[in-house]
Design an enzyme around this catalytic site. Structure first.
Site, PDB file in Angstrom:
ATOM      1  N   GLU A  78       0.822  -1.205   0.000  1.00  0.00           N
ATOM      2  CA  GLU A  78       0.000   0.000   0.000  1.00  0.00           C
ATOM      3  C   GLU A  78       0.860   1.260   0.000  1.00  0.00           C
ATOM      4  O   GLU A  78       1.969   1.271   0.544  1.00  0.00           O
ATOM      5  CB  GLU A  78      -0.890   0.024   1.244  1.00  0.00           C
ATOM      6  CG  GLU A  78      -1.870  -1.122   1.316  1.00  0.00           C
ATOM      7  CD  GLU A  78      -2.577  -1.200   2.657  1.00  0.00           C
ATOM      8  OE1 GLU A  78      -2.327  -0.320   3.511  1.00  0.00           O
ATOM      9  OE2 GLU A  78      -3.359  -2.135   2.860  1.00  0.00           O
ATOM     10  N   CYS A 119      -1.330  -2.330  14.790  1.00  0.00           N
ATOM     11  CA  CYS A 119      -1.081  -2.201  13.348  1.00  0.00           C
ATOM     12  C   CYS A 119      -1.689  -3.354  12.567  1.00  0.00           C
ATOM     13  O   CYS A 119      -1.435  -4.533  12.862  1.00  0.00           O
ATOM     14  CB  CYS A 119       0.423  -2.140  13.102  1.00  0.00           C
ATOM     15  SG  CYS A 119       0.885  -2.021  11.367  1.00  0.00           S
ATOM     16  N   GLU A 168       9.152  -2.244   8.417  1.00  0.00           N
ATOM     17  CA  GLU A 168      10.118  -1.517   9.237  1.00  0.00           C
ATOM     18  C   GLU A 168      11.297  -1.139   8.342  1.00  0.00           C
ATOM     19  O   GLU A 168      12.104  -1.996   7.960  1.00  0.00           O
ATOM     20  CB  GLU A 168      10.570  -2.402  10.410  1.00  0.00           C
ATOM     21  CG  GLU A 168      11.802  -1.927  11.157  1.00  0.00           C
ATOM     22  CD  GLU A 168      11.711  -0.483  11.653  1.00  0.00           C
ATOM     23  OE1 GLU A 168      12.540   0.331  11.192  1.00  0.00           O
ATOM     24  OE2 GLU A 168      10.833  -0.187  12.484  1.00  0.00           O
ATOM     25  N   SER A 208      10.566   6.395   9.196  1.00  0.00           N
ATOM     26  CA  SER A 208       9.957   6.107  10.487  1.00  0.00           C
ATOM     27  C   SER A 208      10.371   4.711  10.942  1.00  0.00           C
ATOM     28  O   SER A 208      10.221   3.740  10.200  1.00  0.00           O
ATOM     29  CB  SER A 208       8.427   6.182  10.377  1.00  0.00           C
ATOM     30  OG  SER A 208       7.818   5.826  11.610  1.00  0.00           O
ATOM     31  N   CYS A 231      -2.292   1.426   7.935  1.00  0.00           N
ATOM     32  CA  CYS A 231      -1.409   0.542   7.169  1.00  0.00           C
ATOM     33  C   CYS A 231      -1.912  -0.895   7.220  1.00  0.00           C
ATOM     34  O   CYS A 231      -2.153  -1.431   8.292  1.00  0.00           O
ATOM     35  CB  CYS A 231       0.010   0.595   7.745  1.00  0.00           C
ATOM     36  SG  CYS A 231       0.788   2.191   7.568  1.00  0.00           S
TER      37      CYS A 231
END
Length: 352
Positions: free
Chosen positions: A101, A128, A169, A200, A342
């Site tokens: 995405e 998440c 990540e 991030s 997400c």
């Protein structure tokens, strides 16, 4: 690399993932001058060409010959949602079937893009949607970059900032993430200023140390979500081994070395990290540092028991942080009427 070997083994060179040197070598073996590499790279990285046929400053004969040795990879848009606020969320599929995405968020004369660095995620954060499905694979630098260009072309406007806050990540896919950042920053790529490119991380300490030594002025954001170790361990089990004490120390080193202001992301979760003890711990963690705190209204994930705290509580967090000299803002929620969090859109499409 021998062109005969590439052709015989049907192993084509992906133009989105090859180096300049690899491309020059191939072109030399085809009897072409070096400047052809620059022409091709302009089509790939600036014009976002989807086929060799679009490369009109190359002869038809050369394009036909290249087709035997190279591929352009490419993505297929398999879902797209448009929010009332103008944000657009995309589910893009790569040639191997892996889908990720990305989001385009327009504002006055600006277009911010949020991209994924991995398909899925191994960190397992409790709030998440992506973490619920685990990690499929890391993305290449070209696949990260291509998300940005897909959004750019859909909006038909220049991208002014990119945040690597989508699925995955980034620090667990460090080399590809950094290569994508450099391509996005390059005048021969997207030409986006380094300070408008943000990574991030959940707080992977060894990679934060490495990131601090990079020469570019890329921006760092750390998903904190609690300054209480036991709470953070529950919310973010993937970084249990990186204690808050060590994170505090390494972030101080980061600021000393780079002079840049990092951001702490803090998603307020009702009854979990929004109480007085949590607020006090957050104030203590941030007091006297250069950090900015982003208070986030949690996106609700279907099936999750975690709920967002009230807007009033978010305001109280900002006020208390300000009282101890810490700059904080409430992040403007975008795409609230679509699958904004997400992993939600990918999850929804898998259920169909």
């Amino acid at each position: 690399m021998q062109t005969e070997d590439v052709n015989r083994n049907n192993e084509k060179l992906d133009l989105r993932n090859c180096t300049h040197g690899q491309l020059e070598t191939l072109l030399a073996e085809l009897g072409q001058p070096k400047f052809r590499a620059k022409q091709i790279e302009d089509w790939v990285w600036v014009k976002n060409a989807t086929s060799l046929d679009q490369m009109t400053n190359l002869s038809k004969a050369l394009r036909a010959e290249l087709a035997d040795y190279v591929t352009l990879g490419g993505v297929e848009e398999i879902a797209r949602q448009v929010s009332q606020d103008g944000s657009r969320k995309y589910l893009l599929r790569f040639p191997d079937g892996v889908a990720v995405e990305c989001v385009g968020m327009p504002s006055k004369n600006r277009l911010a893009v949020c991209v994924s660095t991995q398909a899925g995620c191994a960190m397992g954060c409790a709030f998440c949607a992506t973490g619920a499905s685990g990690l499929t694979r890391s993305l290449t630098a070209g696949e990260i970059y291509e998300q940005v260009m897909h959004v750019r072309d859909d909006f038909n406007t220049r991208v002014t900032s990119v945040v690597m806050m989508g699925q995955g990540e980034p620090m667990m896919n460090y080399d590809a993430t950094l290569a994508a950042l450099r391509r996005l920053n390059s005048p021969e790529g997207a030409g986006i200023g380094a300070r408008h490119l943000t990574v991030s991380t959940c707080g992977v300490i060894p990679m934060i140390k490495r990131f601090a030594n990079e020469p570019e002025q890329f921006t760092l954001a750390v998903s904190l979500h609690s300054a209480n170790q036991s709470t953070r361990n529950i919310l973010m089990p993937g970084v249990k081994k990186y204690s808050l004490i060590h994170l505090y120390d390494v972030m101080g080193e980061y600021v000393d070395k780079t002079g840049r202001r990092p951001t702490y992301e803090y998603a307020l979760i009702q009854g979990v990290n929004d109480n007085e003890d949590e607020l006090g711990a957050l104030c203590d963690f941030c007091r006297g540092t250069l950090a900015h705190v982003n208070i986030i209204q949690l996106n609700e994930v279907p099936g999750s028991k975690l709920k967002p705290a009230s807007p009033e509580r978010a305001e109280e967090f900002v006020a208390r942080l300000a009282s101890v000299g810490v700059e904080a803002t409430i992040r403007n929620s975008r795409g609230a009427d679509i699958d904004a969090a997400c992993g939600q859109l990918r999850q929804r499409m898998q259920e169909l």
